[in-house]
Design a protein around this motif. Sequence first.
Motif, mmCIF file in Angstrom:
data_model
loop_
_atom_site.group_PDB
_atom_site.id
_atom_site.type_symbol
_atom_site.label_atom_id
_atom_site.label_comp_id
_atom_site.label_asym_id
_atom_site.label_seq_id
_atom_site.Cartn_x
_atom_site.Cartn_y
_atom_site.Cartn_z
ATOM 1 N N GLY A 297 -12.036 4.768 23.723
ATOM 2 C CA GLY A 297 -12.714 4.351 22.488
ATOM 3 C C GLY A 297 -14.160 3.943 22.691
ATOM 4 O O GLY A 297 -14.933 3.886 21.726
ATOM 5 N N TYR B 39 -16.780 4.572 19.739
ATOM 6 C CA TYR B 39 -17.017 3.459 18.816
ATOM 7 C C TYR B 39 -18.092 2.459 19.261
ATOM 8 O O TYR B 39 -18.251 1.427 18.629
ATOM 9 C CB TYR B 39 -15.700 2.704 18.568
ATOM 10 N N LYS C 226 -10.145 -1.467 25.907
ATOM 11 C CA LYS C 226 -10.026 -0.532 24.789
ATOM 12 C C LYS C 226 -10.994 -0.932 23.676
ATOM 13 O O LYS C 226 -11.242 -2.128 23.470
ATOM 14 C CB LYS C 226 -8.596 -0.610 24.259
ATOM 15 N N GLU D 242 -11.534 -0.174 19.549
ATOM 16 C CA GLU D 242 -11.093 0.478 18.310
ATOM 17 C C GLU D 242 -12.204 0.282 17.285
ATOM 18 O O GLU D 242 -13.087 -0.550 17.497
ATOM 19 C CB GLU D 242 -9.786 -0.168 17.829
#
Length: 401
Positions: free
Chosen positions: A124, A128, A249, A251
Motif C-alpha cells: 500500500g 497510498y 501496511k 490503506e
Amino acid sequence: MQQSIQPITKDLVLIGGGHSHAIALLMFGMKPLGGIRLTLITDRVDTPYSGMLPGHIAGFYSYEECHIDLLRLTNFAKAQLYIDRVIGLDLENKKVICANRPEVAFDLLSIDIGSTPATIFVPGAAKYTIGAKPVSNLLQHWFQLLEKVAEYQQEALSIGIVGGGAGGVELALSMQAHLYQVSKMYPLKFSSKREVMDNNTPKQGALDIHLFQRDTQLMPNHHWSVQRTVKQLMIKRGIQLHLGESVCKVEPGKVICKSGLTVECDRIFWVTQASAPEWLKTTGLTTDDQGFILVNDTLQSLSHEYVFATGDIATMVNHPRPKAGVFAVRQGKPLFENLQRFLLDKPLKPYTPQQQYLSLIGTGDGRAIATRGCLTLPPHQLLWQWKDWIDRRFMEQFRRG
Ligand SMILES: Cc1cc2nc3c(=O)[nH]c(=O)nc-3n(C[C@H](O)[C@H](O)[C@H](O)COP(=O)(O)OP(=O)(O)OC[C@H]3O[C@@H](n4cnc5c(N)ncnc54)[C@H](O)[C@@H]3O)c2cc1C
C-alpha cells in the motif's frame, strides 16, 4: 581570421542532473576540454538543491531560489542537454538507453541520479503515500495540499510522515511551520504559530502531524546529542512521535504498524531509507546489496572503469557515508578532475570524503540546529541565518553563467 575548431574525438555523457554533476558542469564551463562532446541526460530541466528543499517547504524560498536551471548550466558548460529518463545501459556497446529518444553513445559515462525512498516492501505504500522523491512529485502534492487548506478552510488535518531520519524530521518541522502560517488566515480553525512557539501548547485536533520511526531514536545515524535535541523540539512543537513503530501496511488514509497501532491520516508522506532504481540491476554494473553502484576511491565503478558514479546512487567501498546531499556536492570537484584526467590519459586522484561534517538542520520557524560530531547547538535564529547564507552562496554560483 578563421578560428580552428578541434574535432570531437570523445563523448562524455552525464546521466542525472544531481548535485555532483551540477558542480562538474560548472567546472567544465570554467575549464573546458577541447575535443570532448559533453552531454547531460536528465529527466527534468530544474534540479532541486537539497539543502534548501526543507526551507522551500517551510515557505522561506521560492521554487527558483532552490532549483538549479540545468539549461542555463549546460549552456555555460557548452554541453548538450537531453531531457529524458534513462531506463537502461548497454555497457558492451557503450550506449545509454532512454525512454523517448534514440540510444546515446558514449566513451565515458558518469551517473548521478540520486535515490528514492523504498516503498516496495510495504503493501500500500507505493499506492497510498507520497514519496519524498522525486522531489517534483513531493512538491506538487505539498503545494496542492497548502492550496486546498487555504481554499476549503479544513477544520482538521492529519499528516503522517513515515521515516524519522534527517529528511523526515526536517519535513515534519517544515510542513508544520508552513501550515501554521497558512492558518494565520484562519485563526479559528488552526492553532496559531505564536501559540505553539511561545506557550508550547499546540491545540490538538486541528493540525496533527504523526511521525513514524522504526528505530527507537530519531536520526539514528547521528550523535545522541542531536537526537535528544531534535526529539525535545518535536515534542515541544506537538508533533506526535511514534518511535519504535514499524509501518507494515498502508490503506487509504490509514497507517498501520506491526504493533497494531493504526493512525488515520489525510496525507501520508514516505521518507524512509534510500533505494536504487530497478533498471540498474540489469546493467551489469557491480552494486551493493541495496542496488547502489559500488565505486572505488577515484569514483569509478568497480566493474567498469569507464563508468563513474557519485551522490546517493554510489557507495564508496572504502568510505561508505550516509546518503546526503552534502556528500554529493563534495564529490563534484573530484569527479570533474578525474573525468578530465581519464580523458587526458592521466593518472586519477583518490578522494576521501570527510568523516565528520557540519549539519545545519532547519526547524521551519526561522531557526536551525547545528551539529558536528558530538557537538550539537540547540535551535537558534543565528544558526538559520548562517545556513541561509551558506545555501544562498552555493546557489549564487549557478546564476553567474
Ligand atoms: C525531504 C528531504 C530533505 C532532505 N534534506 C537534506 C538536507 O537538508 N541536506 C542534505 O545534505 N541532504 C538532504 N536530503 C537528502 C538529499 O536530497 C539527497 O542525498 C541528495 O539529493 C542526493 O543528491 P544526488 O546528487 O545523489 O541526487 P539528486 O539530487 O536526487 O539528483 C538526481 C537527478 O537525477 C535525475 N534523475 C533521476 N533518475 C533519472 C533517470 N532515470 N534518468 C534521467 N535523470 C534522472 C533527477 O531528476 C535529479 O535531477 C533530503 C532528502 C529529502 C527526501
